[in-house]
Design a protein around this motif. Structure first.
Motif, PDB file in Angstrom:
ATOM      1  N   LEU A   1       0.828  -1.211   0.000  1.00 36.13           N
ATOM      2  CA  LEU A   1       0.000   0.000   0.000  1.00 36.13           C
ATOM      3  C   LEU A   1       0.858   1.254   0.000  1.00 36.13           C
ATOM      4  CD1 LEU A   1      -2.836  -1.032   2.487  1.00 36.13           C
ATOM      5  CD2 LEU A   1      -2.942  -0.925  -0.010  1.00 36.13           C
ATOM      6  N   TRP A   2       1.985   1.216   0.714  1.00 38.50           N
ATOM      7  CA  TRP A   2       2.897   2.365   0.727  1.00 38.50           C
ATOM      8  C   TRP A   2       3.428   2.629  -0.685  1.00 38.50           C
ATOM      9  CZ3 TRP A   2       8.176   2.450   3.814  1.00 38.50           C
ATOM     10  CH2 TRP A   2       8.730   3.743   3.727  1.00 38.50           C
ATOM     11  N   SER A   3       3.874   1.571  -1.356  1.00 37.25           N
ATOM     12  CA  SER A   3       4.386   1.717  -2.721  1.00 37.25           C
ATOM     13  C   SER A   3       3.282   2.160  -3.675  1.00 37.25           C
ATOM     14  CB  SER A   3       4.999   0.396  -3.197  1.00 37.25           C
ATOM     15  OG  SER A   3       6.045  -0.025  -2.355  1.00 37.25           O
ATOM     16  N   TYR A   4       2.100   1.585  -3.516  1.00 36.18           N
ATOM     17  CA  TYR A   4       0.985   1.911  -4.415  1.00 36.18           C
ATOM     18  C   TYR A   4       0.578   3.377  -4.283  1.00 36.18           C
ATOM     19  CZ  TYR A   4      -3.550   1.683  -6.735  1.00 36.18           C
ATOM     20  OH  TYR A   4      -4.612   1.908  -7.568  1.00 36.18           O
ATOM     21  N   LEU A   5       0.377   3.835  -3.054  1.00 32.34           N
ATOM     22  CA  LEU A   5      -0.028   5.223  -2.844  1.00 32.34           C
ATOM     23  C   LEU A   5       1.059   6.189  -3.304  1.00 32.34           C
ATOM     24  CD1 LEU A   5      -1.775   4.974   0.648  1.00 32.34           C
ATOM     25  CD2 LEU A   5      -2.844   5.163  -1.608  1.00 32.34           C
ATOM     26  N   THR A   6       2.325   5.786  -3.147  1.00 33.02           N
ATOM     27  CA  THR A   6       3.413   6.660  -3.578  1.00 33.02           C
ATOM     28  C   THR A   6       3.446   6.806  -5.088  1.00 33.02           C
ATOM     29  OG1 THR A   6       4.715   5.963  -1.661  1.00 33.02           O
ATOM     30  CG2 THR A   6       5.880   7.097  -3.409  1.00 33.02           C
ATOM     31  N   VAL A   7       3.270   5.716  -5.805  1.00 31.05           N
ATOM     32  CA  VAL A   7       3.302   5.811  -7.265  1.00 31.05           C
ATOM     33  C   VAL A   7       2.056   6.521  -7.785  1.00 31.05           C
ATOM     34  CG1 VAL A   7       2.196   3.586  -7.753  1.00 31.05           C
ATOM     35  CG2 VAL A   7       3.793   4.522  -9.390  1.00 31.05           C
ATOM     36  N   VAL A   8       0.942   6.406  -7.083  1.00 28.22           N
ATOM     37  CA  VAL A   8      -0.277   7.109  -7.492  1.00 28.22           C
ATOM     38  C   VAL A   8      -0.137   8.611  -7.278  1.00 28.22           C
ATOM     39  CG1 VAL A   8      -2.713   7.466  -6.936  1.00 28.22           C
ATOM     40  CG2 VAL A   8      -1.823   5.142  -7.159  1.00 28.22           C
TER      41      VAL A   8
ATOM     42  N   LEU B   1       7.898  -0.179  -9.638  1.00 28.56           N
ATOM     43  CA  LEU B   1       8.547  -1.487  -9.572  1.00 28.56           C
ATOM     44  C   LEU B   1       8.375  -2.120  -8.193  1.00 28.56           C
ATOM     45  CD1 LEU B   1      11.881  -0.792 -11.499  1.00 28.56           C
ATOM     46  CD2 LEU B   1       9.804  -1.883 -12.356  1.00 28.56           C
ATOM     47  N   LEU B   2       8.481  -1.312  -7.136  1.00 31.67           N
ATOM     48  CA  LEU B   2       8.273  -1.834  -5.791  1.00 31.67           C
ATOM     49  C   LEU B   2       6.827  -2.266  -5.590  1.00 31.67           C
ATOM     50  CD1 LEU B   2      10.394   0.640  -3.625  1.00 31.67           C
ATOM     51  CD2 LEU B   2      10.936  -1.726  -4.244  1.00 31.67           C
ATOM     52  N   PHE B   3       5.902  -1.548  -6.207  1.00 33.22           N
ATOM     53  CA  PHE B   3       4.494  -1.950  -6.154  1.00 33.22           C
ATOM     54  C   PHE B   3       4.310  -3.318  -6.797  1.00 33.22           C
ATOM     55  CE2 PHE B   3       0.441  -1.755  -8.686  1.00 33.22           C
ATOM     56  CZ  PHE B   3      -0.388  -2.151  -7.643  1.00 33.22           C
ATOM     57  N   LEU B   4       4.922  -3.535  -7.950  1.00 31.68           N
ATOM     58  CA  LEU B   4       4.858  -4.850  -8.592  1.00 31.68           C
ATOM     59  C   LEU B   4       5.497  -5.920  -7.713  1.00 31.68           C
ATOM     60  CD1 LEU B   4       5.767  -4.151 -12.347  1.00 31.68           C
ATOM     61  CD2 LEU B   4       3.502  -4.458 -11.350  1.00 31.68           C
ATOM     62  N   PHE B   5       6.658  -5.599  -7.141  1.00 29.14           N
ATOM     63  CA  PHE B   5       7.412  -6.547  -6.328  1.00 29.14           C
ATOM     64  C   PHE B   5       6.607  -6.980  -5.105  1.00 29.14           C
ATOM     65  CE2 PHE B   5      10.581  -7.140  -2.833  1.00 29.14           C
ATOM     66  CZ  PHE B   5      11.147  -8.302  -3.301  1.00 29.14           C
ATOM     67  N   TYR B   6       6.083  -6.022  -4.367  1.00 31.06           N
ATOM     68  CA  TYR B   6       5.350  -6.362  -3.150  1.00 31.06           C
ATOM     69  C   TYR B   6       3.966  -6.953  -3.459  1.00 31.06           C
ATOM     70  CZ  TYR B   6       8.950  -4.139  -0.376  1.00 31.06           C
ATOM     71  OH  TYR B   6      10.157  -3.823   0.218  1.00 31.06           O
ATOM     72  N   THR B   7       3.396  -6.582  -4.588  1.00 32.35           N
ATOM     73  CA  THR B   7       2.131  -7.204  -4.995  1.00 32.35           C
ATOM     74  C   THR B   7       2.350  -8.677  -5.300  1.00 32.35           C
ATOM     75  OG1 THR B   7       1.257  -5.143  -5.909  1.00 32.35           O
ATOM     76  CG2 THR B   7       0.272  -7.186  -6.700  1.00 32.35           C
TER      77      THR B   7
ATOM     78  N   ARG C   1      20.032   1.147   1.790  1.00 31.50           N
ATOM     79  CA  ARG C   1      18.967   1.232   2.799  1.00 31.50           C
ATOM     80  C   ARG C   1      17.632   1.641   2.187  1.00 31.50           C
ATOM     81  NH1 ARG C   1      21.502   5.519   6.740  1.00 31.50           N
ATOM     82  NH2 ARG C   1      21.797   6.441   4.655  1.00 31.50           N
ATOM     83  N   TYR C   2      17.672   2.267   1.011  1.00 36.35           N
ATOM     84  CA  TYR C   2      16.452   2.774   0.379  1.00 36.35           C
ATOM     85  C   TYR C   2      15.997   1.920  -0.801  1.00 36.35           C
ATOM     86  CZ  TYR C   2      16.844   7.114   3.058  1.00 36.35           C
ATOM     87  OH  TYR C   2      16.896   8.039   4.074  1.00 36.35           O
ATOM     88  N   TRP C   3      16.707   0.859  -1.091  1.00 40.65           N
ATOM     89  CA  TRP C   3      16.382   0.084  -2.279  1.00 40.65           C
ATOM     90  C   TRP C   3      14.979  -0.510  -2.235  1.00 40.65           C
ATOM     91  CZ3 TRP C   3      21.468  -3.079  -3.566  1.00 40.65           C
ATOM     92  CH2 TRP C   3      22.398  -2.204  -4.148  1.00 40.65           C
ATOM     93  N   PHE C   4      14.531  -0.939  -1.063  1.00 38.50           N
ATOM     94  CA  PHE C   4      13.259  -1.651  -0.990  1.00 38.50           C
ATOM     95  C   PHE C   4      12.150  -0.837  -0.337  1.00 38.50           C
ATOM     96  CE2 PHE C   4      16.482  -5.002  -1.311  1.00 38.50           C
ATOM     97  CZ  PHE C   4      15.971  -5.712  -2.377  1.00 38.50           C
ATOM     98  N   ILE C   5      12.338   0.478  -0.256  1.00 37.57           N
ATOM     99  CA  ILE C   5      11.269   1.345   0.219  1.00 37.57           C
ATOM    100  C   ILE C   5      11.016   2.429  -0.824  1.00 37.57           C
ATOM    101  CG2 ILE C   5      11.807   0.905   2.644  1.00 37.57           C
ATOM    102  CD1 ILE C   5      13.100   3.656   2.764  1.00 37.57           C
ATOM    103  N   PRO C   6       9.802   2.917  -0.941  1.00 36.16           N
ATOM    104  CA  PRO C   6       9.479   3.916  -1.970  1.00 36.16           C
ATOM    105  C   PRO C   6       9.947   5.317  -1.575  1.00 36.16           C
ATOM    106  CG  PRO C   6       7.517   3.363  -0.725  1.00 36.16           C
ATOM    107  CD  PRO C   6       8.598   2.436  -0.237  1.00 36.16           C
ATOM    108  N   ALA C   7      11.251   5.501  -1.542  1.00 37.19           N
ATOM    109  CA  ALA C   7      11.845   6.793  -1.203  1.00 37.19           C
ATOM    110  C   ALA C   7      13.299   6.779  -1.643  1.00 37.19           C
ATOM    111  CB  ALA C   7      11.734   7.063   0.296  1.00 37.19           C
ATOM    112  N   TYR C   8      13.907   7.976  -1.690  1.00 33.93           N
ATOM    113  CA  TYR C   8      15.319   8.112  -2.025  1.00 33.93           C
ATOM    114  C   TYR C   8      16.027   8.864  -0.905  1.00 33.93           C
ATOM    115  CZ  TYR C   8      14.286   6.842  -6.902  1.00 33.93           C
ATOM    116  OH  TYR C   8      13.898   6.185  -8.038  1.00 33.93           O
TER     117      TYR C   8
END
Length: 307
Positions: free
Chosen positions: A75-82, A171-177, A273-280
C-alpha cells in the motif's frame, strides 16, 4: 480522407478520455482485492487459528506477520506511485548545446526548425502538442496530455504515468504485490483444496465464498504480475523503458546502457537502505541527475562510435 483522419483523432481522444475515467474504478478494484484477501486471511482463517494452540498458532502468527508487513509495503508503494508526479518538463526548458560543434545556446523554436535536420542524429525533439522542447528520453502521453520525463507507460492501475520520478515506486508496487499475492495463494491453498474434498468445511457461506474468491483472485494476480515484474527487471538491467525498448528493437546497442549495476542505481539509487522502500536518500537526489529525469549519462563507447 480528411473525414477519416478526423474520425481517427476523435476516436483516440475518446479512448484517452475513457482511460482517464477508469482511474477511480481501478483504485477501487485494487482496494477491493486487498479487502477480500484481508478478510479471508485474517478474519476467516488465520485469525481464529491463533487460539488453536501448538503448531497451528505458530503458523498463524508467522502468516499474519508476513501478510501485514507485505500489505503495508504494498500500500505504501501503491499510494506513492499514485500520488507522485511522474516527471514534468520544467517551464521554458531548453537544451544546452556544445559550442564546439557549432550549435547555439539556447535555441528557440524557429532556430530549432532551421537546425532540425542537422540535429536529428542527437535525438533532440520538439513536442508540437505541448509547444516545448523534449528532454532526452521524454515522451508525450496522450492520456495525461503532457510530456513525461523518461516515460515508461501510462498505467490505468495507478491512475498515473510511470516515468522518471515514480518508476522505482511502480517497480516496488509490482514486487510487493507479487510477494503478497503469492503469500495469500500459498496460505489459502489447503483451504481451497478442501472445497473439492468430501470433508465438511466449517464456516458460513460468506466466509467460504470469500476464501474461494480470494484464492482465485490472488493466484491470477500473482501469475500476471510475475510476468510484468520479469519484463521490467530486464528493462532496468538494460537501462531502457517500455517505449524505448519498442523504439530500439532494431538497434544492436543502446547509448544509455552503462552496465547492470549502474543501470540499477539510476532507478533505485546507490543507498542500499532505500532500495526496498518507496523513497530516495537526499544524497542520491543531489548527486544523481538521472533520478530527476533530465540528464542521463551515456556510454562513452557508444558516443565514440557515433561520431
Amino acid at each position: 480522407m480528411h473525414t477519416s483522419g478526423t474520425t481517427m483523432a476523435w476516436n483516440v481522444f475518446k479512448f484517452c478520455t475513457v482511460l482517464r475515467g477508469l482511474g477511480s474504478i481501478m483504485i477501487l478494484l485494487v482496494l477491493g482485492v486487498v479487502g477480500v484477501a484481508y478478510y479471508a486471511v485474517v478474519f476467516t482463517n488465520y485469525g481464529p487459528a491463533l487460539f488453536d494452540g501448538g503448531l497451528h498458532s505458530f503458523i498463524a502468527v508467522v502468516v499474519l506477520i508476513l501478510f501485514h508487513f507485505l500489505l503495508v509495503m504494498l500500500l505504501w508503494s501503491y499510494l506513492t506511485v499514485v500520488l507522485t508526479d511522474s516527471g514534468t518538463v520544467p517551464p521554458n526548458w531548453k537544451p544546452a548545446w556544445d559550442e564546439e560543434r557549432g550549435e547555439v545556446d539556447p535555441l528557440n523554436e524557429s532556430e530549432f526548425d532551421g537546425l532540425q535536420p542537422a540535429l536529428s542524429s542527437q535525438r533532440i525533439r520538439y513536442c508540437r502538442k505541448c509547444n516545448q522542447f523534449k528532454p532526452p528520453r521524454c515522451h508525450h502521453c496522450s492520456v495525461c496530455g503532457r510530456c513525461v520525463l523518461k516515460m515508461d507507460h501510462h498505467c490505468v492501475w495507478v491512475v498515473n504515468c510511470v516515468g522518471a520520478l515514480n518508476y522505482k515506486y511502480f517497480l516496488l508496487f509490482l514486487f510487493y504485490t507479487f510477494l503478497e499475492t503469492s503469500l495469500v495463494t500459498l496460505a489459502l491453498f489447503s483451504h481451497f483444496l478442501a472445497f473439492f474434498s468430501d470433508e465438511e468445511i466449517p464456516g458460513t457461506t460468506a466466509s467460504l465464498a470469500t476464501t474461494f474468491l480470494s484464492f482465485v483472485l490472488n493466484l491470477a494476480f500473482a501469475l500476471s504480475v510475475f510476468g510484468f515484474l520479469i519484463m521490467h527487471v530486464s528493462l532496468v538491467s538494460a537501462n531502457t523503458t517500455t517505449i524505448e525498448a519498442y523504439e530500439k528493437k532494431t538497434t544492436p546497442k543502446w547509448r544509455y546502457d552503462l552496465g547492470r549495476k549502474k543501470n540499477f542505481e539510476q532507478v533505485f539509487g546507490t543507498d542500499k537502505r532505500y532500495w526496498f522502500i518507496p523513497a530516495y536518500s537526499d544524497e542520491d537526489l543531489r548527486r544523481m541527475p538521472a533520478l530527476q529525469g533530465l540528464e542521463f549519462p551515456s556510454n562513452p563507447d557508444f558516443d565514440s562510435e557515433e561520431f
